[in-house]
Design a protein around this motif. Structure first.
Motif, PDB file in Angstrom:
ATOM      1  N   SER A 180       0.846  -1.188   0.000  1.00 32.32           N
ATOM      2  CA  SER A 180       0.000   0.000   0.000  1.00 32.32           C
ATOM      3  C   SER A 180       0.884   1.241   0.000  1.00 32.32           C
ATOM      4  CB  SER A 180      -0.883  -0.022   1.248  1.00 32.32           C
ATOM      5  OG  SER A 180      -1.711   1.100   1.263  1.00 32.32           O
ATOM      6  N   PHE A 181       0.534   2.213  -0.816  1.00 34.15           N
ATOM      7  CA  PHE A 181       1.255   3.479  -0.794  1.00 34.15           C
ATOM      8  C   PHE A 181       0.288   4.601  -1.086  1.00 34.15           C
ATOM      9  CE2 PHE A 181       1.389   2.276  -5.190  1.00 34.15           C
ATOM     10  CZ  PHE A 181       1.309   3.458  -5.899  1.00 34.15           C
ATOM     11  N   GLU A 182       0.624   5.757  -0.555  1.00 30.73           N
ATOM     12  CA  GLU A 182      -0.249   6.921  -0.667  1.00 30.73           C
ATOM     13  C   GLU A 182       0.290   7.828  -1.761  1.00 30.73           C
ATOM     14  OE1 GLU A 182      -1.768  10.127   2.513  1.00 30.73           O
ATOM     15  OE2 GLU A 182      -1.494   8.087   3.272  1.00 30.73           O
ATOM     16  N   ALA A 183      -0.624   8.380  -2.555  1.00 30.13           N
ATOM     17  CA  ALA A 183      -0.198   9.263  -3.633  1.00 30.13           C
ATOM     18  C   ALA A 183      -1.219  10.362  -3.845  1.00 30.13           C
ATOM     19  CB  ALA A 183      -0.022   8.466  -4.925  1.00 30.13           C
ATOM     20  N   GLY A 184      -0.724  11.487  -4.296  1.00 32.87           N
ATOM     21  CA  GLY A 184      -1.599  12.593  -4.667  1.00 32.87           C
ATOM     22  C   GLY A 184      -2.120  13.379  -3.486  1.00 32.87           C
ATOM     23  N   PRO A 185      -2.690  14.542  -3.776  1.00 26.67           N
ATOM     24  CA  PRO A 185      -3.190  15.411  -2.712  1.00 26.67           C
ATOM     25  C   PRO A 185      -4.371  14.804  -1.951  1.00 26.67           C
ATOM     26  CG  PRO A 185      -3.802  16.286  -4.863  1.00 26.67           C
ATOM     27  CD  PRO A 185      -2.882  15.118  -5.103  1.00 26.67           C
ATOM     28  N   ALA A 186      -5.101  13.877  -2.570  1.00 22.63           N
ATOM     29  CA  ALA A 186      -6.244  13.256  -1.899  1.00 22.63           C
ATOM     30  C   ALA A 186      -5.804  12.135  -0.964  1.00 22.63           C
ATOM     31  CB  ALA A 186      -7.223  12.705  -2.933  1.00 22.63           C
ATOM     32  N   GLY A 187      -4.528  11.745  -1.036  1.00 26.53           N
ATOM     33  CA  GLY A 187      -4.015  10.695  -0.157  1.00 26.53           C
ATOM     34  C   GLY A 187      -4.592   9.332  -0.465  1.00 26.53           C
ATOM     35  N   ILE A 188      -4.737   9.005  -1.739  1.00 27.82           N
ATOM     36  CA  ILE A 188      -5.286   7.709  -2.143  1.00 27.82           C
ATOM     37  C   ILE A 188      -4.281   6.616  -1.809  1.00 27.82           C
ATOM     38  CG2 ILE A 188      -6.051   6.323  -4.100  1.00 27.82           C
ATOM     39  CD1 ILE A 188      -6.871   8.971  -5.451  1.00 27.82           C
ATOM     40  N   LYS A 189      -4.716   5.602  -1.090  1.00 28.54           N
ATOM     41  CA  LYS A 189      -3.861   4.470  -0.741  1.00 28.54           C
ATOM     42  C   LYS A 189      -4.099   3.376  -1.773  1.00 28.54           C
ATOM     43  CE  LYS A 189      -3.621   5.547   4.112  1.00 28.54           C
ATOM     44  NZ  LYS A 189      -3.804   5.104   5.469  1.00 28.54           N
ATOM     45  N   PHE A 190      -3.150   3.227  -2.696  1.00 25.94           N
ATOM     46  CA  PHE A 190      -3.364   2.367  -3.845  1.00 25.94           C
ATOM     47  C   PHE A 190      -3.432   0.886  -3.524  1.00 25.94           C
ATOM     48  CE2 PHE A 190      -2.347   6.222  -6.065  1.00 25.94           C
ATOM     49  CZ  PHE A 190      -3.206   6.169  -7.131  1.00 25.94           C
ATOM     50  N   GLY A 191      -2.560   0.359  -2.721  1.00 30.24           N
ATOM     51  CA  GLY A 191      -2.608  -1.067  -2.398  1.00 30.24           C
ATOM     52  C   GLY A 191      -3.896  -1.427  -1.693  1.00 30.24           C
ATOM     53  N   GLU A 192      -4.316  -0.574  -0.774  1.00 24.91           N
ATOM     54  CA  GLU A 192      -5.552  -0.788  -0.024  1.00 24.91           C
ATOM     55  C   GLU A 192      -6.760  -0.727  -0.956  1.00 24.91           C
ATOM     56  OE1 GLU A 192      -7.604   1.772   3.412  1.00 24.91           O
ATOM     57  OE2 GLU A 192      -5.478   1.324   3.751  1.00 24.91           O
ATOM     58  N   LEU A 193      -6.750   0.238  -1.864  1.00 23.34           N
ATOM     59  CA  LEU A 193      -7.837   0.391  -2.824  1.00 23.34           C
ATOM     60  C   LEU A 193      -7.956  -0.842  -3.705  1.00 23.34           C
ATOM     61  CD1 LEU A 193      -9.999   2.236  -4.094  1.00 23.34           C
ATOM     62  CD2 LEU A 193      -8.200   3.130  -5.580  1.00 23.34           C
ATOM     63  N   GLU A 194      -6.821  -1.351  -4.164  1.00 27.44           N
ATOM     64  CA  GLU A 194      -6.828  -2.543  -5.022  1.00 27.44           C
ATOM     65  C   GLU A 194      -7.411  -3.747  -4.281  1.00 27.44           C
ATOM     66  OE1 GLU A 194      -3.723  -5.301  -7.598  1.00 27.44           O
ATOM     67  OE2 GLU A 194      -3.041  -3.429  -6.712  1.00 27.44           O
ATOM     68  N   ARG A 195      -7.036  -3.914  -3.002  1.00 23.14           N
ATOM     69  CA  ARG A 195      -7.575  -5.028  -2.226  1.00 23.14           C
ATOM     70  C   ARG A 195      -9.083  -4.891  -2.042  1.00 23.14           C
ATOM     71  NH1 ARG A 195      -2.488  -4.523  -0.010  1.00 23.14           N
ATOM     72  NH2 ARG A 195      -3.072  -3.007   1.591  1.00 23.14           N
ATOM     73  N   LYS A 196      -9.564  -3.669  -1.829  1.00 23.86           N
ATOM     74  CA  LYS A 196     -11.002  -3.460  -1.668  1.00 23.86           C
ATOM     75  C   LYS A 196     -11.745  -3.750  -2.966  1.00 23.86           C
ATOM     76  CE  LYS A 196     -11.013  -0.240   2.180  1.00 23.86           C
ATOM     77  NZ  LYS A 196     -11.370   1.093   2.652  1.00 23.86           N
ATOM     78  N   VAL A 197     -11.165  -3.355  -4.096  1.00 27.48           N
ATOM     79  CA  VAL A 197     -11.793  -3.628  -5.394  1.00 27.48           C
ATOM     80  C   VAL A 197     -11.829  -5.128  -5.645  1.00 27.48           C
ATOM     81  CG1 VAL A 197     -11.495  -3.370  -7.898  1.00 27.48           C
ATOM     82  CG2 VAL A 197     -11.264  -1.380  -6.412  1.00 27.48           C
TER      83      VAL A 197
END
Length: 157
Positions: A37-54
């Motif tokens: 999981s890593f955070e990116a952008g001004p919105a602080g999107i956590k990509f690894g976490e988002l992928e697991r949720k999807v």
């Protein structure tokens, strides 16, 4: 020379951005590929976490799809898939199920009204399509996986 200063400044920024991209691209790519999981952008999107949720949501939708067919209709499709349905009586419920299975592309039947009202093997008149076979296989696989998992696990979204 004064006219070239903005061009030189722009060129330097392009070179700087390219160098930064080269330096940071490999670690970011490795984190993405590892599933970290890593955070990116001004919105602080956590990509690894988002992928697991999807992925979890996709699994839930798949399970829901596989259970949109009633148990009795599924059992009839499963018996047809075996090639030996066995004895049958063509009542209104069986006729309705056959029409539905035909309409969604899971079975082939020349004409449901031409199937005798009762007989020893419905599979003589009805065959299962590739899509029907795949549905049965997927539902069996899902049932086997569900039986392997501990009952206390629950996916949250």
């Amino acid at each position: 020379m004064k006219d070239y200063v903005p061009l030189i400044e722009t060129g330097l920024w392009v070179i700087f951005a390219t160098m930064a991209l080269i330096v940071f691209m490999k670690p970011v790519k490795e984190r993405i590929e590892s599933g970290a999981s890593f955070e990116a952008g001004p919105a602080g999107i956590k990509f690894g976490e988002l992928e697991r949720k999807v992925d979890a949501l996709g699994d839930a939708v798949s399970r829901l799809f596989l259970h949109t067919m009633s148990g009795q209709m599924y059992e009839n499709l499963k018996k047809l898939t075996s090639g030996n349905f066995g004895n049958y009586v063509m009542g209104s419920a069986l006729e309705r199920e056959l029409r539905h299975l035909r309409d969604i592309g899971y079975i082939r039947v020349h004409s449901i009204s031409s199937v005798p009202p009762e007989g020893e093997n419905l599979s003589q008149y009805v065959s299962v399509t590739e899509a029907g076979s795949q549905f049965v296989a997927l539902r069996e696989k899902a049932a086997a996986e569900r039986n392997k998992k501990p009952e206390n696990t629950q996916t949250s979204y």
